[in-house]
Scaffold this motif. Structure first.
Motif, mmCIF file in Angstrom:
data_model
loop_
_atom_site.group_PDB
_atom_site.id
_atom_site.type_symbol
_atom_site.label_atom_id
_atom_site.label_comp_id
_atom_site.label_asym_id
_atom_site.label_seq_id
_atom_site.Cartn_x
_atom_site.Cartn_y
_atom_site.Cartn_z
ATOM 1 N N MET A 1 0.839 -1.203 0.000
ATOM 2 C CA MET A 1 0.000 0.000 0.000
ATOM 3 C C MET A 1 0.874 1.253 0.000
ATOM 4 N N ALA A 2 1.917 1.269 0.826
ATOM 5 C CA ALA A 2 2.799 2.435 0.915
ATOM 6 C C ALA A 2 3.487 2.720 -0.419
ATOM 7 N N LYS A 3 3.786 1.665 -1.188
ATOM 8 C CA LYS A 3 4.413 1.834 -2.497
ATOM 9 C C LYS A 3 3.396 2.106 -3.593
ATOM 10 N N GLY A 4 2.110 1.922 -3.282
ATOM 11 C CA GLY A 4 1.081 2.125 -4.296
ATOM 12 C C GLY A 4 0.925 0.969 -5.249
ATOM 13 N N THR A 5 1.316 -0.238 -4.821
ATOM 14 C CA THR A 5 1.238 -1.398 -5.708
ATOM 15 C C THR A 5 0.189 -2.413 -5.282
ATOM 16 N N TYR A 6 -0.608 -2.114 -4.274
ATOM 17 C CA TYR A 6 -1.572 -3.087 -3.767
ATOM 18 C C TYR A 6 -2.921 -3.019 -4.487
ATOM 19 N N ALA A 7 -3.415 -1.820 -4.733
ATOM 20 C CA ALA A 7 -4.751 -1.692 -5.342
ATOM 21 C C ALA A 7 -4.800 -0.474 -6.254
ATOM 22 N N MET A 8 -5.724 -0.539 -7.207
ATOM 23 C CA MET A 8 -5.937 0.606 -8.105
ATOM 24 C C MET A 8 -7.362 0.593 -8.622
ATOM 25 N N ILE A 9 -7.764 1.738 -9.146
ATOM 26 C CA ILE A 9 -9.073 1.866 -9.773
ATOM 27 C C ILE A 9 -8.930 2.827 -10.947
ATOM 28 N N VAL A 10 -9.723 2.625 -11.982
ATOM 29 C CA VAL A 10 -9.734 3.521 -13.136
ATOM 30 C C VAL A 10 -11.101 4.207 -13.176
ATOM 31 N N LEU A 11 -11.076 5.533 -13.164
ATOM 32 C CA LEU A 11 -12.286 6.344 -13.260
ATOM 33 C C LEU A 11 -12.327 6.988 -14.638
ATOM 34 N N ALA A 12 -13.488 7.507 -15.027
ATOM 35 C CA ALA A 12 -13.629 8.130 -16.345
ATOM 36 C C ALA A 12 -14.300 9.488 -16.207
ATOM 37 N N THR A 13 -13.949 10.399 -17.109
ATOM 38 C CA THR A 13 -14.516 11.739 -17.143
ATOM 39 C C THR A 13 -14.515 12.246 -18.578
ATOM 40 N N LYS A 14 -15.326 13.244 -18.839
ATOM 41 C CA LYS A 14 -15.316 13.871 -20.164
ATOM 42 C C LYS A 14 -14.244 14.966 -20.249
ATOM 43 N N ASP A 15 -13.671 15.373 -19.101
ATOM 44 C CA ASP A 15 -12.694 16.467 -19.063
ATOM 45 C C ASP A 15 -11.539 16.109 -18.131
ATOM 46 N N VAL A 16 -10.612 15.276 -18.611
ATOM 47 C CA VAL A 16 -9.505 14.837 -17.765
ATOM 48 C C VAL A 16 -8.622 16.010 -17.335
ATOM 49 N N ASP A 17 -8.439 17.011 -18.200
ATOM 50 C CA ASP A 17 -7.593 18.152 -17.833
ATOM 51 C C ASP A 17 -8.227 18.970 -16.713
ATOM 52 N N GLY A 18 -9.531 19.166 -16.782
ATOM 53 C CA GLY A 18 -10.228 19.904 -15.731
ATOM 54 C C GLY A 18 -10.201 19.162 -14.402
ATOM 55 N N VAL A 19 -10.409 17.849 -14.440
ATOM 56 C CA VAL A 19 -10.359 17.038 -13.226
ATOM 57 C C VAL A 19 -8.944 17.062 -12.656
ATOM 58 N N PHE A 20 -7.944 16.972 -13.518
ATOM 59 C CA PHE A 20 -6.554 17.020 -13.059
ATOM 60 C C PHE A 20 -6.291 18.318 -12.310
ATOM 61 N N GLU A 21 -6.703 19.438 -12.877
ATOM 62 C CA GLU A 21 -6.472 20.737 -12.227
ATOM 63 C C GLU A 21 -7.134 20.778 -10.850
ATOM 64 N N ARG A 22 -8.365 20.292 -10.765
ATOM 65 C CA ARG A 22 -9.087 20.295 -9.487
ATOM 66 C C ARG A 22 -8.382 19.414 -8.452
ATOM 67 N N LEU A 23 -7.960 18.212 -8.858
ATOM 68 C CA LEU A 23 -7.294 17.321 -7.924
ATOM 69 C C LEU A 23 -5.927 17.842 -7.517
ATOM 70 N N GLN A 24 -5.196 18.411 -8.457
ATOM 71 C CA GLN A 24 -3.888 18.972 -8.140
ATOM 72 C C GLN A 24 -4.030 20.136 -7.158
ATOM 73 N N ALA A 25 -5.050 20.957 -7.331
ATOM 74 C CA ALA A 25 -5.293 22.073 -6.411
ATOM 75 C C ALA A 25 -5.680 21.563 -5.026
ATOM 76 N N GLY A 26 -6.241 20.353 -4.952
ATOM 77 C CA GLY A 26 -6.634 19.753 -3.683
ATOM 78 C C GLY A 26 -5.504 18.982 -3.023
#
Length: 136
Positions: A77-102
């Protein structure tokens, strides 16, 4: 036969941090929050999709898991190799900006992949990899 995804499971190491990330940063709604024996399971999901949820659960809560296995799970988990999920959006750049700001941990900025999708990647507070792909 019609099948749908009802629940998917991701481990958490800090329920409050995971709750804040999935509810406040990703904007998911909280559907259930249950504690038992010092452990906590939190069910979240995208608004408008009541039949699809993520259960944030304590890792290795199964009593059949050994201490060595618990340590291995914690390390993965600490290395980020235990689990993952793929989400979808119509605006990946907008979501990226929001998450990066958070203050989400950026793994990959938005890019066009050679296999035909545009995506980005983050880690949640437990280290789980979250890839976000753009739907076209």
């Amino acid at each position: 036969m019609e099948l749908t995804i009802h629940h998917s499971f991701l481990p958490h190491s800090d329920p409050e941090a995971s709750l804040a990330f999935y509810r406040d940063t990703l904007g998911f709604e909280v559907r259930n929050d249950v504690g038992y024996g010092g452990m906590r399971w939190i069910t979240v999901g995208p608004k408008g999709q009541p039949d699809t949820s993520i259960v944030l659960h304590p890792p290795a809560a199964d009593p059949g898991v050994t201490e060595d296995e618990r340590r291995t799970i914690a390390e993965m988990m600490a290395k980020g190799t235990y689990a993952m999920i793929v989400l979808a959006t119509k605006d990946v750049d907008g979501v990226f900006e929001r998450l990066q700001a958070g203050d989400a941990e950026v793994v990959q900025e938005p890019m066009d992949q050679p296999y035909g999708v545009r995506d980005c990647a983050f880690r949640d507070p437990a280290g789980n990899l979250i890839r976000i792909q753009e739907r076209r």
